[in-house]
Motif scaffolding. Structure first.
Motif, PDB file in Angstrom:
ATOM      1  N   LYS A  23       1.014  -1.002  -0.009  1.00  0.00           N
ATOM      2  CA  LYS A  23      -0.097   0.055   0.002  1.00  0.00           C
ATOM      3  C   LYS A  23       0.832   1.169  -0.028  1.00  0.00           C
ATOM      4  N   GLY A  25       1.603   5.264   1.050  1.00  0.00           N
ATOM      5  CA  GLY A  25       1.174   6.054   1.942  1.00  0.00           C
ATOM      6  C   GLY A  25       2.051   5.731   3.240  1.00  0.00           C
ATOM      7  N   SER A  26       1.464   6.226   4.393  1.00  0.00           N
ATOM      8  CA  SER A  26       2.270   6.405   5.492  1.00  0.00           C
ATOM      9  C   SER A  26       2.499   5.152   6.261  1.00  0.00           C
ATOM     10  N   CYS A  53       7.282   6.758   4.562  1.00  0.00           N
ATOM     11  CA  CYS A  53       6.210   7.179   3.544  1.00  0.00           C
ATOM     12  C   CYS A  53       6.515   6.532   2.325  1.00  0.00           C
ATOM     13  N   ARG A  56       3.588   6.239  -4.394  1.00  0.00           N
ATOM     14  CA  ARG A  56       2.565   5.211  -5.243  1.00  0.00           C
ATOM     15  C   ARG A  56       3.624   4.658  -6.076  1.00  0.00           C
ATOM     16  N   HIS A 133       1.056  -0.360   8.123  1.00  0.00           N
ATOM     17  CA  HIS A 133       0.457   0.565   7.366  1.00  0.00           C
ATOM     18  C   HIS A 133      -0.559   1.738   8.187  1.00  0.00           C
ATOM     19  N   ASN A 135      -1.843   5.100   6.943  1.00  0.00           N
ATOM     20  CA  ASN A 135      -2.786   5.711   6.226  1.00  0.00           C
ATOM     21  C   ASN A 135      -2.378   5.842   4.762  1.00  0.00           C
ATOM     22  N   ASP A 136      -3.196   6.500   3.680  1.00  0.00           N
ATOM     23  CA  ASP A 136      -2.866   6.421   2.274  1.00  0.00           C
ATOM     24  C   ASP A 136      -2.253   7.700   1.892  1.00  0.00           C
ATOM     25  N   ASP A 137      -1.911   8.804   2.782  1.00  0.00           N
ATOM     26  CA  ASP A 137      -1.505   9.979   2.686  1.00  0.00           C
ATOM     27  C   ASP A 137       0.032   9.858   1.986  1.00  0.00           C
ATOM     28  N   THR A 138       0.073  10.296   0.743  1.00  0.00           N
ATOM     29  CA  THR A 138       1.510  10.110   0.152  1.00  0.00           C
ATOM     30  C   THR A 138       2.211  11.527   0.082  1.00  0.00           C
ATOM     31  N   CYS A 141       5.707  11.804   0.876  1.00  0.00           N
ATOM     32  CA  CYS A 141       6.722  11.064   0.044  1.00  0.00           C
ATOM     33  C   CYS A 141       7.835  11.910  -0.987  1.00  0.00           C
TER      34      CYS A 141
END
Length: 143
Positions: A23, A25-26, A53, A56, A133, A135-138, A141
């Motif tokens: 995945k 993210g963070s 991080c 994608r 994992h 969260n999905d915050d990239t 990154c």
């Protein structure tokens, strides 16, 4: 007859060319770094947590992206293997350190990591832990 060998070979090899996708993210990486004291031969360790991080781009093949980072730092990558939920490789670096990394996906949100760092003085450092994992915050990154 031979004109079918290449296409059939490519079809047979396709399932073997899996990427180690994670995945984006963070991620949080609580880990333990352990080693053996040189004089006393007594084992010792330190524990810590690293915030990471995963972009994608890196998430589509995490093991290869980690190998590419080491290559960019002057390391030679050997034996990159990816198979389903496991991946690993060895890196021999210009500073004479060698790394053996292995990853095992426990779930979509947890990855077991083991890294062995060997230096020319003969001390090995072992880093072990589970990436989790968050969260999905990239947004934090690079790349």
């Amino acid at each position: 007859m031979f004109k079918y060998i290449l296409p059939v070979s490519a079809l047979l090899a396709a399932p073997l060319a899996q990427s180690f996708e994670v995945k984006a993210g963070s991620w949080q990486f609580p880990h333990r770094i352990s080693w053996q004291e040189r004089e006393s031969k007594k084992p010792d360790y330190v524990e810590g947590t690293e915030e990471m991080c995963v972009s994608r781009t890196a998430a589509t093949d995490y093991a290869k992206s980690q190998a590419a980072e080491l290559e960019a730092d002057g390391c030679r990558i050997e034996g990159l293997q990816e198979s389903g939920d496991t991946a690993g490789f060895r890196a021999a670096c210009e500073n004479r350190l060698t790394f053996r990394l292995s990853y095992q996906k426990l779930s979509d949100s947890r990855i077991r990591v083991k890294q062995i760092v060997a230096n020319p003085q003969g001390n090995d450092y072992v880093v072990e832990g589970e990436m989790q994992h968050q969260n999905d915050d990239t947004g934090q990154c690079n790349g």
